[in-house]
Design an enzyme around this catalytic site. Structure first.
Site, PDB file in Angstrom:
ATOM      1  CG  ASP A 157      10.914   7.062  -2.031  1.00  0.00           C
ATOM      2  OD1 ASP A 157      11.488   7.842  -2.816  1.00  0.00           O
ATOM      3  OD2 ASP A 157      10.115   6.184  -2.421  1.00  0.00           O
ATOM      4  CG  ASP A 199      -2.132  13.284   2.741  1.00  0.00           C
ATOM      5  OD1 ASP A 199      -2.279  13.535   3.949  1.00  0.00           O
ATOM      6  OD2 ASP A 199      -1.122  13.618   2.101  1.00  0.00           O
TER       7      ASP A 199
END
Length: 712
Positions: free
Chosen positions: A418, A112
């Site tokens: 998550d 990223d």
């Protein structure tokens, strides 16, 4: 414990000060004690029916060796400065070398940061893997991260052949290491290096970390019969991905990266099993894939499982766990306890997923996975054509008008994407597995400064509170597919941020009352005194036993208590405030990557277990203010007892518990006093923190008499 807490509540309810005499302190204590009791009840859920699991990999090999499914492995990195490329490629190499058919493994690195340095490091790793993987499998070495393996002393070699190959591979690793570090030190990729691979043409003057096109390169093609190691055996597929980023499009941090990997991998390998690991968490157990498949391919229960979660084990924890980075009790108690009610939460790394469940599919009774059909996609496309087709799946527009991040893939809009993703999967009817083998499956790096730890827990507590307020809330949104025990287990963490208010009340108000000679607990001669003492002692002794049983030291348990108070009064408070600001529209979501490197002085203090402050963080101001307030209050209480005028007599018997509470908090805050008054290193507390905390203490002690009345 429960009877003791009921006795405390009964005492509070039946001994409220007379109306009109400012009983707010009493009501506040009652509210805090009610909350702590409720929270204690929630925490018991994970102690009711814990599961301890083990696997029989020889049975898996006997039954399914020729039908083993393909596995896609996702490794995520975001910043080449905070997460050095050499650290990243060591993790990549460790998962490429699993004790598993290499042709059935696909490894995907999501960068990223869009860094050419990371791409170059992966390119070098792809070349080194041709020597590293056969060496690992030939001699069954552990761990399979080259940096971790070569940092341990070499045992007496079993043969001259091993010693010879060990030396050769180590030398190749050192060459790779120096080749990767050279451009990092210079800050640029040389023209000579750029000529080695056409992929470097993607980086031009217009490419920045937050504004660039999709960069997708298949460095090792698992479909190519010539994709082999030095022994002629197949190599895994290896893919570099920097998804498209544009300022006008939200990129959703790690959740967005994971979803881009899901789409891209579906076009290249489409394995039914997915492992995701953080770039700083290398594989420590070469049989981890086979362990996970023992659950997924189990004939009786395997079809129910969506993911297999390993604990987040850390390699750089000090002997006494100074910052409580190693969550010993949670790993030994909470996760096995949640497993007994349908499975633990997904914690973002070291987790094997069933692709079907991660992509939003619901579980239905009678569902069975046909593993014989789950093979890698076969395609006649060239690598260039495949890259071009897969690139479109990582563009910003790929998710427009879709369910990605809502019902499909990793969920968006939550600081702990998550956890809410795992909860959503369980709400779809799936179960999960917690597996903690004797040899840790993964080893990572934890933060080594107090500020890093507190910031990390601020994000976690903020995200968990967002879950409480979401449509997935286990506390307020009932779902028949999730058992009440599991909802309670989730709520232990979901309510982290809310514990800040009663915790702050308990460390501030009794101290102020002591300073003014005002009792808020029963006197020592009262029978109600026994209830308070029993609950306090029993709770701490139980916590001590669980910590020691989980492998913690006595000093480690004490450090855990200190960090619990620090986190509740700072991280969780900031998490609560941030959540309120976001709900009010005054703040936006952010994601802070924890630094994986530190200078030698910081590392040295960490190794010696000296607490690292070193900045004027608002969190440190709160910690220092509470420490100084309790010190001043203890002195003020002693003065009130020993030197009060005869007409203002204060009985020590009335203030025993407050003296004990202040004394406990003073002992807990010894490292804070050292950092304020005695230390002169860079890790001490700055003078600005001292000044601000003193201002708070002076104001509190000045206003205290106006708020607290001795009529209590």
């Amino acid at each position: 414990m429960f009877l003791g807490m009921c006795s405390i509540w009964f005492y509070r309810w039946n001994h409220v000060p007379e109306t009109g005499k400012r009983p707010w302190v009493w009501y506040g204590m009652f509210g805090a004690e009610l909350f702590f009791g409720f929270y204690w009840v929630l925490s018991q859920s994970v102690r009711w029916r814990p599961l301890r699991r083990s696997t029989f990999k020889e049975r898996l090999s006997h039954r399914y060796e020729n039908k083993l499914p393909n596995v896609d492995i996702f490794v995520c990195t975001a910043d080449p400065t905070i997460e050095p490329p050499l650290l990243v490629v060591n993790t990549v190499l460790s998962v490429m070398a699993y004790d598993y058919p290499s042709e059935k493994i696909g490894v995907y690195l999501s960068d990223d940061g869009g860094s050419a340095l990371t791409f170059y490091a992966l390119l070098e790793a792809s070349r080194f893997s041709k020597h590293w993987i056969p060496f690992c499998k030939k001699f069954n070495v552990e761990p399979r991260s080259p940096a971790a393996y070569f940092s341990t002393p070499l045992r007496p070699p079993a043969s001259d052949l091993f010693a010879e190959e060990w030396q050769a591979v180590k030398k190749r690793y050192q060459v790779m290491e120096s080749r990767i570090e050279a451009p990092i030190k210079s800050g640029m990729i040389s023209e000579e290096i750029k000529a080695e691979h056409e992929g470097f043409s993607e980086w031009d003057a217009k490419v920045t970390a937050r504004n660039h096109q999709t960069i997708l390169k298949i460095l090792l093609d698992g479909r190519d019969p010539e994709n082999t190691d030095v022994d002629g055996r197949p190599l895994p597929t290896l893919v570099y991905l920097a998804r498209e980023k544009r300022p006008q499009y939200p990129h959703h941090f790690k959740a967005g990266a994971m979803n881009a990997l899901l789409r891209v991998s579906s076009a290249i390998s489409n394995a039914p099993i997915i492992l995701n690991v953080d770039c700083d968490m290398y594989s420590n157990n070469s049989e981890a894939v086979r362990d996970a498949l023992c659950f997924f391919m189990d004939e009786e229960k395997g079809h129910e499982f969506a993911y297999v979660q390993h604990p987040q084990s850390l390699i750089n924890v000090t002997k006494n766990n100074i910052y409580h980075n190693r969550l010993t009790v949670i790993d030994a108690k909470d996760h096995p306890g949640a497993d007994g009610f349908g499975g633990p939460m997904y914690i973002g790394t070291g987790c094997f997923h069933r692709r079907r469940s991660l992509c939003g599919r619901e579980y239905w009774k009678g569902y069975k996975e046909d593993w014989s059909k789950n093979t890698a996609k076969k395609s006649d496309e060239s690598v260039t054509e495949l890259e071009k087709r897969a690139k479109g799946l990582a563009n910003c527009a790929a998710e427009e008008n879709s369910h990605w991040g809502k019902k499909v893939g990793v969920r968006y809009g939550c600081a702990v994407e998550d956890v809410i993703t795992g909860l959503s999967i369980q709400r779809n009817g799936w179960k999960s597995v917690y597996f903690n083998p004797p040899r840790s499956g993964f080893l990572g790096i934890g933060p080594i400064t107090l500020e890093q730890v507190l910031i990390q827990h601020k994000r976690w507590s903020e995200g968990h509170l967002q879950i409480v307020l979401s449509d997935c809330s286990p506390l307020f949104r009932w779902n028949g597919k999730i058992k009440i025990g599991l909802r309670m287990a989730y709520s232990i963490y979901n309510l982290w941020a809310t514990t800040s208010i009663p915790a702050l009340y308990y460390v501030i108000v009794p101290a102020l009352c002591l300073y003014n000679g005002t009792p808020v607990f029963p006197k020592m001669s009262s029978p109600w005194f026994v209830a308070f003492v029993y609950v306090i002692v029993a709770n701490h002794m139980n916590g001590l036993f669980e910590s020691l049983w989980s492998g913690e030291t006595l000093q480690g348990w004490w450090n855990m208590l200190r960090m619990m108070i620090f986190k509740r009064t700072t991280s969780y408070l900031f998490g609560l405030v941030n959540t309120i600001l976001k709900l009010s529209g005054f703040s936006k979501s952010s994601f802070v990557v924890t630094a994986k490197v530190a200078d030698e002085e910081v590392n040295g203090r960490y190794d010696r277990e000296i607490m690292e402050f070193g900045s004027a963080s608002p969190m440190f101001v709160i910690i220092a203010a509470i420490a100084l307030l309790n010190l001043v209050s203890l002195c003020g209480g002693l003065k009130a007892v020993l030197f009060a005028p005869s007409n203002e007599f204060v009985d020590f018997d009335d203030l025993v518990l407050q003296f004990l509470l202040c004394g406990f908090l003073i002992l807990i805050n010894v490292p804070v006093y050292e950092a304020l008054f005695f230390r002169r290193d860079e890790g001490s507390l700055p003078a600005a923190v001292m000044l601000r905390s003193l201002v708070f203490v002076v104001l509190a002690c000045s206003i205290g008499p106006l708020l607290v009345t001795k009529s209590l």
